[in-house]
Design a protein around this motif. Structure first.
Motif, PDB file in Angstrom:
ATOM      1  N   ILE A   1       0.837  -1.200   0.000  1.00 26.12           N
ATOM      2  CA  ILE A   1       0.000   0.000   0.000  1.00 26.12           C
ATOM      3  C   ILE A   1       0.872   1.250   0.000  1.00 26.12           C
ATOM      4  N   ASN A   2       1.935   1.251   0.791  1.00 27.23           N
ATOM      5  CA  ASN A   2       2.836   2.401   0.829  1.00 27.23           C
ATOM      6  C   ASN A   2       3.558   2.590  -0.505  1.00 27.23           C
ATOM      7  N   ALA A   3       3.946   1.480  -1.151  1.00 31.42           N
ATOM      8  CA  ALA A   3       4.615   1.571  -2.448  1.00 31.42           C
ATOM      9  C   ALA A   3       3.669   2.118  -3.519  1.00 31.42           C
ATOM     10  N   LEU A   4       2.425   1.652  -3.504  1.00 26.84           N
ATOM     11  CA  LEU A   4       1.442   2.133  -4.478  1.00 26.84           C
ATOM     12  C   LEU A   4       1.223   3.629  -4.362  1.00 26.84           C
ATOM     13  N   THR A   5       1.165   4.128  -3.131  1.00 24.67           N
ATOM     14  CA  THR A   5       0.820   5.520  -2.879  1.00 24.67           C
ATOM     15  C   THR A   5       2.044   6.418  -2.716  1.00 24.67           C
TER      16      THR A   5
ATOM     17  N   ARG B   1       5.689   6.507   2.912  1.00 26.89           N
ATOM     18  CA  ARG B   1       6.523   5.647   3.747  1.00 26.89           C
ATOM     19  C   ARG B   1       5.744   5.021   4.889  1.00 26.89           C
ATOM     20  N   ALA B   2       4.687   5.671   5.335  1.00 33.90           N
ATOM     21  CA  ALA B   2       3.991   5.163   6.516  1.00 33.90           C
ATOM     22  C   ALA B   2       2.492   5.432   6.451  1.00 33.90           C
ATOM     23  N   LEU B   3       1.910   5.370   5.242  1.00 31.86           N
ATOM     24  CA  LEU B   3       0.460   5.546   5.144  1.00 31.86           C
ATOM     25  C   LEU B   3      -0.233   4.394   5.854  1.00 31.86           C
ATOM     26  N   ALA B   4       0.180   3.185   5.523  1.00 27.72           N
ATOM     27  CA  ALA B   4      -0.325   1.987   6.204  1.00 27.72           C
ATOM     28  C   ALA B   4       0.789   1.476   7.096  1.00 27.72           C
TER      29      ALA B   4
END
Length: 223
Positions: free
Chosen positions: A61-65, A68-71
């Protein structure tokens, strides 16, 4: 390393670019629900992420968006019992589902997870797809196969996405893809193409963005 463009269902350059633009937008947490009664009102199309604890869901999820720490990953597998909702550019909702398959959890906790998640999957009209994450180093475990059955029973379209594929040789990765494709072929609700990914190298990330962008609301003229 397997080239995802060799897989059936090749995406166009326009679709990949649309996915890049979508995920370049703001993405913010806006709601957390610990029970079905707490779910947010029906709105934009939703794409949910499911997977065993420690499958690398937060990293994907962090890579998609490009965050670094969204999820955030829990330090204790199986601890999180909340559906987390994220607003992606005002055009799509991402849903981070609690991990499953945690070995230390009591049987009653696992059964409660299954009941709650099944009810969400079956009763959420805005849920367009579930991205089912499988650790590419390990392959499908019993709990993964059980979730495939649950998703199939709920008649929710799901796509198997292999994570951590940078750890695998080309031959090993091809074997994992073939294993997952065999599972896909046995489930009517499964999207027909398995996608290898790596949050470290970026393998498959543009393709996953492009797939998800198909469900997003049109961009406004100012975007």
């Amino acid at each position: 390393m397997t080239n995802v463009k060799e897989l059936p269902g090749e995406l166009t350059a326009e679709e990949v670019e649309e996915g890049r633009r979508l995920f370049a937008g703001e993405c913010d947490f806006f709601y957390g629900a610990q029970s079905l009664e707490q779910l947010p009102e029906i709105g934009r199309a939703e794409i949910a992420f499911a997977g065993r604890s420690n499958v690398g869901k937060s990293s994907i999820i962090n890579a998609l968006t490009n965050r670094r720490a969204l999820a955030r990953a829990s330090s204790e597998p199986g601890r999180t019992k909340q559906l987390n909702f994220f607003n992606l550019a005002g055009r799509l909702t991402l849903v981070d589902m609690p991990g499953y398959g945690f070995a230390k959890a009591a049987k009653a906790v696992k059964e409660d997870w299954q009941r709650t998640m099944f009810a969400y999957l079956r009763g959420r009209p805005t849920l367009e797809r579930v991205v089912l994450l499988i650790d590419g180093r390990i392959g499908l475990k019993k709990s993964d196969r059980e979730v495939c059955e649950l998703l199939n029973k709920a008649a929710v379209v799901f796509q198997i996405v292999l994570t951590k594929c940078d750890y695998l040789s080309e031959a090993a990765l091809r074997a994992r893809v073939e294993e997952a494709q065999a599972v896909v072929a046995a489930h009517a609700a499964a999207y027909p193409h398995v996608l290898p990914t790596s949050s470290t190298t970026g393998l498959g990330i543009p393709d996953l963005r492009a797939m998800m962008a198909r469900f997003a609301e049109p961009a406004s003229p100012r975007q």
